[in-house]
Design an enzyme around this catalytic site. Sequence first.
Site, short mmCIF file in Angstrom:
data_model
loop_
_atom_site.label_atom_id
_atom_site.label_comp_id
_atom_site.label_asym_id
_atom_site.label_seq_id
_atom_site.Cartn_x
_atom_site.Cartn_y
_atom_site.Cartn_z
CB ALA A 18 -0.95 0.14 1.50
NE ARG A 93 3.19 -21.93 5.08
CZ ARG A 93 3.37 -22.73 3.77
NH1 ARG A 93 3.04 -22.50 2.42
NH2 ARG A 93 3.02 -24.03 3.88
CB VAL A 130 -3.32 -7.51 -4.21
CG1 VAL A 130 -1.89 -7.46 -4.40
CG2 VAL A 130 -4.00 -6.14 -5.33
CG ASN A 132 -0.12 -14.36 -2.77
OD1 ASN A 132 -0.66 -13.94 -3.70
ND2 ASN A 132 0.95 -13.57 -2.18
NE ARG A 163 7.64 -11.23 -9.34
CZ ARG A 163 6.93 -11.27 -8.84
NH1 ARG A 163 7.13 -12.92 -8.54
NH2 ARG A 163 6.82 -11.07 -7.27
CG HIS A 188 0.00 -14.82 -7.74
ND1 HIS A 188 1.36 -14.13 -8.62
CD2 HIS A 188 0.14 -14.21 -6.03
CE1 HIS A 188 1.81 -13.37 -7.88
NE2 HIS A 188 1.51 -13.60 -6.36
#
Length: 328
Positions: A18, A93, A130, A132, A163, A188
């Site tokens: 952000a 995570r 966005v 995950n 990418r 993704h």
Amino acid sequence: MAKPAKRVAVTGAAGQIAYSLLFRIANGDLLGKDQPVILQLLDLPQAQAAVKGVVMELDDCAFPLLAGVVITDDPKVAFKDADVALLVGARPRSKGMERKDLLSANAEIFTVQGAALNEVASRDVKVLVVGNPANTNAYIAMKSAPDLPKKNFTAMLRLDHNRALSQLAAKSGKPVASIEKLAVWGNHSPTMYPDFRFATAEGESLLKLINDDVWNRDTFIPTVGKRGAAIIEARGLSSAASAANAAIDHVRDWVLGTNGKWVTMGIPSDGSYGIPEDIIYGVPVTCENGEYKRVEGLEIDAFSREKMDGTLAELLEERDGVAHLLKN
């Protein structure tokens, strides 16, 4: 005559992505240089002071297009009448955390946010997830918002797309802006499949220009898939600026159009390409008049099918892992 301001909600507003994103939105990079915006910033109660600090900096930039800012820890306030919702915040995570624990922690966040969008957002709200696992988080939000059109919910594969573009430009020696018709299929995650079989550079086939199956299989695909991990390894922090840039690209193209060019978006499947309905899966799209349209009828060879099925298997496993947490 100035346009009426558009409301852009951003979650995880105190976070790293952000911090790279908000100043660009306020500068007109998201919706156009003639479009005033009101930022509606959501983060946890303990992050409110940090969000206030970011807003002090936004104030200090004196952006002509920034028509207002809302700071809140309540999704129903953040998403009120939102025209665009960037769902950046997610549970990361932590060490020793099983993937299923990560899925259920995020399912809790995205069911609440989906329900709030359902209740208070504009009926045409454009949602980009966005945070995950982005595809499955978008699926959870979509399933938690039964009154909003499914097509409003998308996941970010634009970082993978960008990418891949950069790797192809370096390998072919062609300018990155000259490369067209790249696709990235699936989740993704490191399983996604960047596919340049249809891609051209300055009108020439990239497949013919590069002509190296071993590079494609053993270097290109894994490099794109593991790029995020490589950046953490090198920098000690995750890729925040490039992720923010990809989010800007995704929404800007969705709103303002791609002029016939292909981009990659994670969108709810309609059954095309053998992907079960409603799975949020990365596919090539074109955008026009505020709508995306999947590129239809592409030939899928045996290698591509295997790669596309591999990333689908991961998405189905994630979907099944959160099914018991969803009402419908």
